[in-house]
Design an enzyme around this catalytic site. Structure first.
Site, mmCIF file in Angstrom:
data_model
loop_
_atom_site.group_PDB
_atom_site.id
_atom_site.type_symbol
_atom_site.label_atom_id
_atom_site.label_comp_id
_atom_site.label_asym_id
_atom_site.label_seq_id
_atom_site.Cartn_x
_atom_site.Cartn_y
_atom_site.Cartn_z
ATOM 1 N N LYS A 45 5.024 -11.331 3.476
ATOM 2 C CA LYS A 45 3.586 -11.572 3.280
ATOM 3 C C LYS A 45 3.321 -11.721 1.792
ATOM 4 O O LYS A 45 3.851 -10.962 0.989
ATOM 5 C CB LYS A 45 2.765 -10.412 3.856
ATOM 6 C CG LYS A 45 1.258 -10.565 3.592
ATOM 7 C CD LYS A 45 0.422 -9.627 4.451
ATOM 8 C CE LYS A 45 0.258 -8.241 3.911
ATOM 9 N NZ LYS A 45 -0.381 -8.170 2.569
ATOM 10 N N SER A 95 0.843 -1.205 0.000
ATOM 11 C CA SER A 95 0.000 0.000 0.000
ATOM 12 C C SER A 95 0.876 1.253 0.000
ATOM 13 O O SER A 95 0.398 2.345 -0.306
ATOM 14 C CB SER A 95 -0.921 0.012 1.230
ATOM 15 O OG SER A 95 -0.163 -0.186 2.411
ATOM 16 N N ASP A 109 5.722 -7.004 2.624
ATOM 17 C CA ASP A 109 4.912 -7.486 1.504
ATOM 18 C C ASP A 109 5.781 -7.813 0.306
ATOM 19 O O ASP A 109 6.658 -7.026 -0.064
ATOM 20 C CB ASP A 109 3.962 -6.356 1.059
ATOM 21 C CG ASP A 109 2.511 -6.662 1.339
ATOM 22 O OD1 ASP A 109 2.171 -7.830 1.644
ATOM 23 O OD2 ASP A 109 1.699 -5.721 1.258
ATOM 24 N N GLU A 152 -8.927 -9.720 4.468
ATOM 25 C CA GLU A 152 -9.320 -8.349 4.100
ATOM 26 C C GLU A 152 -10.692 -8.317 3.421
ATOM 27 O O GLU A 152 -11.010 -9.152 2.561
ATOM 28 C CB GLU A 152 -8.266 -7.739 3.158
ATOM 29 C CG GLU A 152 -8.638 -6.330 2.704
ATOM 30 C CD GLU A 152 -7.488 -5.539 2.088
ATOM 31 O OE1 GLU A 152 -6.358 -6.045 2.030
ATOM 32 O OE2 GLU A 152 -7.746 -4.387 1.667
HETATM 33 O O1 KIV Z 1 -0.462 -3.399 1.680
HETATM 34 C C1 KIV Z 1 -0.900 -3.319 2.844
HETATM 35 O O2 KIV Z 1 -0.817 -2.283 3.506
HETATM 36 C C2 KIV Z 1 -1.515 -4.499 3.413
HETATM 37 C C3 KIV Z 1 -2.078 -4.392 4.790
HETATM 38 C C4 KIV Z 1 -3.181 -3.453 4.894
HETATM 39 C C5 KIV Z 1 -2.473 -5.692 5.332
HETATM 40 O O3 KIV Z 1 -1.551 -5.507 2.790
#
Ligand code: KIV
Length: 277
Positions: A118, A50, A88, A187
């Site tokens: 993640k 994000s 991520d 989510e």
């Molecule tokens: O990209 C992100 O910020 C996320 C979180 C909100 C879990 O995947």
């Protein structure tokens, strides 16, 4: 060998052991200062892709690169000492094959010092999750609304709106859990699905727009602090409106500059930062 009394970080196994126990507090972080402000109360920082939308003004997470994630992940590790830092894997760096995923996840771990990665995906990513976990890389899953699939979904809307979709989300979570993930972000699903997923897996679920039925919650820090106003999902609870504070501070600064109210080192009466109007 000496015994260090340095407090150690929360680890992926620590988080896994929290299933059904004390709720997990998770926030996103992209920078060292933000991580340092939030570290004391956060169990797991997600260095989310994000970042592309929140800090770079991109229209989606799809343009985020591995280099961007490594830079932000390393900064968050440097700015924190308590929370588990989970980075991520961005779009296109893990979906091709388990080998591609391992190569890139290993780069992230080596160059950031983070504790886990993640990845988004369900049944189709289970083999990849097992491949990473078997080779020493803790993995957090991400099911339900998966922002990297925005083009397939046609937008960012809640998912699991019919029985088939709901069942698929539960199967996705089970597959990722069976593959060895230590936790799963869930989510954009209704409360009934958040609850069903949480009861279906032996690892903690961390919800974002997935109800209080999850084992923990994550929010984008800039959303909860009122620092990102382009688009705020309905479920986001705002705890501050820092963009207003920033505008106020910048206005006061600009007034001071224009009124030539700036001390030199020889006539400072109090620190400028605490000076009130
Ligand atoms: O990209 C992100 O910020 C996320 C979180 C909100 C879990 O995947």
């Amino acid at each position: 060998m000496s015994v260090s009394n340095k407090r150690s970080r929360i680890t992926a196994p620590d988080l896994k052991a929290r299933k059904g126990g004390e709720p997990i507090v998770s926030l996103t972080a992209y920078s060292a200062p933000m991580a340092s402000f939030l570290d004391a109360v956060t169990d797991v920082f997600i260095v989310g892709d994000s970042v592309g939308m929140v800090l770079y003004g991109l229209p989606s997470t799809l343009g985020v690169t591995l280099e961007m994630m490594i830079g932000h992940g390393a900064a968050v590790v440097r700015g924190s000492s308590r929370a588990c830092v989970t980075v991520d894997m961005p779009f296109g760096t893990y979906q091709e094959s388990p080998e591609q995923a391992f190569r890139n996840a290993a780069k992230v771990i080596k160059r950031t010092g983070c504790g886990a990665v993640k990845i988004e995906g369900g049944v189709e990513m289970a083999e990849t999750v097992a491949f990473l976990v078997d080779r020493g890389i803790p993995v957090m899953g991400h099911v339900g609304l998966m922002p990297q699939s925005v083009n397939k979904l046609g937008g960012y809307k809640a998912v699991g709106r019919n029985k088939e979709e709901a069942a698929a989300i539960i199967s996705d979570a089970r597959a990722i859990s069976d593959a060895g993930a230590f936790s799963i972000v869930v989510e954009g699903v209704m409360e009934s699905i958040g609850r069903a997923v949480t009861h279906s897996v032996p690892i903690p679920t961390v919800g974002i727009g997935a109800s209080a039925e999850c084992d923990g919650q994550v929010l984008v820090s800039e959303d909860m602090l009122g620092l990102f106003n382009d688009f705020t999902p309905r479920f986001v609870k705002r705890y501050a409106d820092l963009s207003l504070e920033i505008e106020k501070a910048a206005t006061n600064y600009s007034k001071d500059v224009k009124a030539r109210r700036f001390p030199g080192p020889d006539n400072v009466s109090q620190p400028a930062a605490v000076k009130k109007e």
